[in-house]
Write a protein that holds these residues in place. Structure first.
Motif, PDB file in Angstrom:
ATOM      1  N   GLY A  10      17.306  85.431 -29.555  1.00 44.27           N
ATOM      2  CA  GLY A  10      18.219  86.424 -30.098  1.00 44.27           C
ATOM      3  C   GLY A  10      17.489  87.618 -30.657  1.00 44.27           C
ATOM      4  O   GLY A  10      16.280  87.761 -30.469  1.00 44.27           O
ATOM      5  N   LEU A  11      18.242  88.467 -31.331  1.00 49.03           N
ATOM      6  CA  LEU A  11      17.711  89.677 -31.958  1.00 49.03           C
ATOM      7  C   LEU A  11      17.645  89.451 -33.464  1.00 49.03           C
ATOM      8  O   LEU A  11      18.669  89.134 -34.092  1.00 49.03           O
ATOM      9  N   VAL A  12      16.456  89.589 -34.014  1.00 49.45           N
ATOM     10  CA  VAL A  12      16.260  89.405 -35.446  1.00 49.45           C
ATOM     11  C   VAL A  12      15.402  90.529 -35.990  1.00 49.45           C
ATOM     12  O   VAL A  12      14.822  91.312 -35.230  1.00 49.45           O
ATOM     13  N   GLN A  13      15.307  90.597 -37.306  1.00 48.44           N
ATOM     14  CA  GLN A  13      14.455  91.587 -37.952  1.00 48.44           C
ATOM     15  C   GLN A  13      13.095  90.975 -38.289  1.00 48.44           C
ATOM     16  O   GLN A  13      12.973  89.738 -38.412  1.00 48.44           O
ATOM     17  N   ALA A  14      12.115  91.820 -38.445  1.00 42.36           N
ATOM     18  CA  ALA A  14      10.786  91.353 -38.833  1.00 42.36           C
ATOM     19  C   ALA A  14      10.879  90.534 -40.117  1.00 42.36           C
ATOM     20  O   ALA A  14      11.589  90.911 -41.057  1.00 42.36           O
ATOM     21  N   TRP A  36       5.096  75.890 -24.808  1.00 45.24           N
ATOM     22  CA  TRP A  36       5.845  77.145 -24.862  1.00 45.24           C
ATOM     23  C   TRP A  36       4.903  78.281 -24.466  1.00 45.24           C
ATOM     24  O   TRP A  36       3.766  78.337 -24.946  1.00 45.24           O
ATOM     25  N   PHE A  37       5.393  79.153 -23.619  1.00 46.59           N
ATOM     26  CA  PHE A  37       4.713  80.379 -23.246  1.00 46.59           C
ATOM     27  C   PHE A  37       5.642  81.548 -23.566  1.00 46.59           C
ATOM     28  O   PHE A  37       6.842  81.349 -23.804  1.00 46.59           O
ATOM     29  N   ARG A  38       5.115  82.741 -23.530  1.00 48.33           N
ATOM     30  CA  ARG A  38       5.951  83.924 -23.696  1.00 48.33           C
ATOM     31  C   ARG A  38       5.418  85.062 -22.838  1.00 48.33           C
ATOM     32  O   ARG A  38       4.230  85.104 -22.514  1.00 48.33           O
ATOM     33  N   GLN A  39       6.317  85.957 -22.483  1.00 54.60           N
ATOM     34  CA  GLN A  39       5.933  87.129 -21.696  1.00 54.60           C
ATOM     35  C   GLN A  39       6.617  88.359 -22.261  1.00 54.60           C
ATOM     36  O   GLN A  39       7.856  88.454 -22.248  1.00 54.60           O
ATOM     37  N   ASP A 116       3.846  71.757 -14.922  1.00 59.96           N
ATOM     38  CA  ASP A 116       4.521  71.410 -13.684  1.00 59.96           C
ATOM     39  C   ASP A 116       5.933  71.986 -13.552  1.00 59.96           C
ATOM     40  O   ASP A 116       6.395  72.257 -12.446  1.00 59.96           O
ATOM     41  N   TYR A 117       6.628  72.131 -14.655  1.00 57.03           N
ATOM     42  CA  TYR A 117       8.020  72.591 -14.614  1.00 57.03           C
ATOM     43  C   TYR A 117       8.234  73.656 -15.688  1.00 57.03           C
ATOM     44  O   TYR A 117       7.621  73.614 -16.760  1.00 57.03           O
ATOM     45  N   TRP A 118       9.154  74.569 -15.365  1.00 58.63           N
ATOM     46  CA  TRP A 118       9.428  75.708 -16.251  1.00 58.63           C
ATOM     47  C   TRP A 118      10.923  75.899 -16.436  1.00 58.63           C
ATOM     48  O   TRP A 118      11.715  75.669 -15.516  1.00 58.63           O
ATOM     49  N   GLY A 119      11.295  76.355 -17.634  1.00 56.70           N
ATOM     50  CA  GLY A 119      12.665  76.763 -17.867  1.00 56.70           C
ATOM     51  C   GLY A 119      12.873  78.195 -17.434  1.00 56.70           C
ATOM     52  O   GLY A 119      11.952  78.868 -16.961  1.00 56.70           O
ATOM     53  N   GLN A 120      14.093  78.687 -17.629  1.00 55.33           N
ATOM     54  CA  GLN A 120      14.436  80.033 -17.168  1.00 55.33           C
ATOM     55  C   GLN A 120      14.088  81.101 -18.194  1.00 55.33           C
ATOM     56  O   GLN A 120      14.099  82.290 -17.871  1.00 55.33           O
ATOM     57  N   GLY A 121      13.778  80.698 -19.410  1.00 56.52           N
ATOM     58  CA  GLY A 121      13.388  81.641 -20.445  1.00 56.52           C
ATOM     59  C   GLY A 121      14.536  82.053 -21.345  1.00 56.52           C
ATOM     60  O   GLY A 121      15.703  82.047 -20.948  1.00 56.52           O
ATOM     61  N   THR A 122      14.185  82.405 -22.565  1.00 57.49           N
ATOM     62  CA  THR A 122      15.154  82.922 -23.524  1.00 57.49           C
ATOM     63  C   THR A 122      14.533  84.115 -24.240  1.00 57.49           C
ATOM     64  O   THR A 122      13.368  84.089 -24.624  1.00 57.49           O
ATOM     65  N   GLN A 123      15.301  85.165 -24.394  1.00 55.38           N
ATOM     66  CA  GLN A 123      14.787  86.425 -24.957  1.00 55.38           C
ATOM     67  C   GLN A 123      14.749  86.358 -26.481  1.00 55.38           C
ATOM     68  O   GLN A 123      15.743  85.993 -27.121  1.00 55.38           O
ATOM     69  N   VAL A 124      13.621  86.749 -27.023  1.00 52.07           N
ATOM     70  CA  VAL A 124      13.462  86.919 -28.465  1.00 52.07           C
ATOM     71  C   VAL A 124      13.067  88.369 -28.711  1.00 52.07           C
ATOM     72  O   VAL A 124      12.074  88.845 -28.173  1.00 52.07           O
ATOM     73  N   THR A 125      13.852  89.046 -29.522  1.00 50.33           N
ATOM     74  CA  THR A 125      13.573  90.445 -29.847  1.00 50.33           C
ATOM     75  C   THR A 125      13.493  90.582 -31.358  1.00 50.33           C
ATOM     76  O   THR A 125      14.423  90.187 -32.067  1.00 50.33           O
ATOM     77  N   VAL A 126      12.376  91.126 -31.825  1.00 49.76           N
ATOM     78  CA  VAL A 126      12.146  91.294 -33.256  1.00 49.76           C
ATOM     79  C   VAL A 126      12.059  92.784 -33.547  1.00 49.76           C
ATOM     80  O   VAL A 126      11.163  93.468 -33.057  1.00 49.76           O
ATOM     81  N   SER A 127      12.987  93.268 -34.346  1.00 46.99           N
ATOM     82  CA  SER A 127      12.999  94.689 -34.696  1.00 46.99           C
ATOM     83  C   SER A 127      12.221  94.917 -35.985  1.00 46.99           C
ATOM     84  O   SER A 127      12.174  94.056 -36.863  1.00 46.99           O
TER      85      SER A 127
END
Length: 128
Positions: A10-14, A36-39, A116-127
């Motif tokens: 989700g969208l959160v603040q710093a 867990w990975f991130r891009q 071996d397996y990956w999920g579809q990803g979830t967006q994290v946005t930090v303002s």
């Protein structure tokens, strides 16, 4: 075949917190190493954290140590990533991943090809 489904982004603040969940199905979850990975936009996908099958051992990339906690509940076949003190630079799509191969310690499993397996990803946005 394994399915991994992330949720909790989700969208959160710093300075805020988020908990990501990864629900698994298909193979014996308790025999897997979870990660867990991130891009971030314009960047390569990077390792964030990993946890052993029992949950007794964890490993983190330096930039999240002390702020993020990886955990798992084998009875619920779910892995978690608790993210505290979020920073704008944590903004990324977060991916859950699973490994069913034997290998070395968690510190050797920072590469994408270790899993071996990956999920579809979830967006994290930090303002800021």
């Amino acid at each position: 075949q394994v399915q991994l489904i992330e949720s909790g982004g989700g969208l959160v603040q710093a300075g805020d917190s988020l908990r990501l969940s990864c629900a698994a199905s298909g193979r014996v979850f308790s025999s897997s190493i979870m990660g867990w990975f991130r891009q971030a936009p314009g960047k390569e996908r990077e390792f964030v954290a990993a946890i052993s099958w029992s949950g007794s051992t964890t490993y983190y990339t330096d930039s999240v140590k002390g702020r993020f906690t990886i955990s798992r509940d084998n009875a619920k076949v779910t892995a978690y990533l608790q993210m505290n003190s979020l920073k704008p630079e944590d903004t990324a799509v977060y991916y859950c991943t699973a490994r069913f191969r034997n290998g070395g310690g968690l510190s050797t499993m920072r590469g994408e090809n270790e899993y071996d397996y990956w999920g579809q990803g979830t967006q994290v946005t930090v303002s800021s």
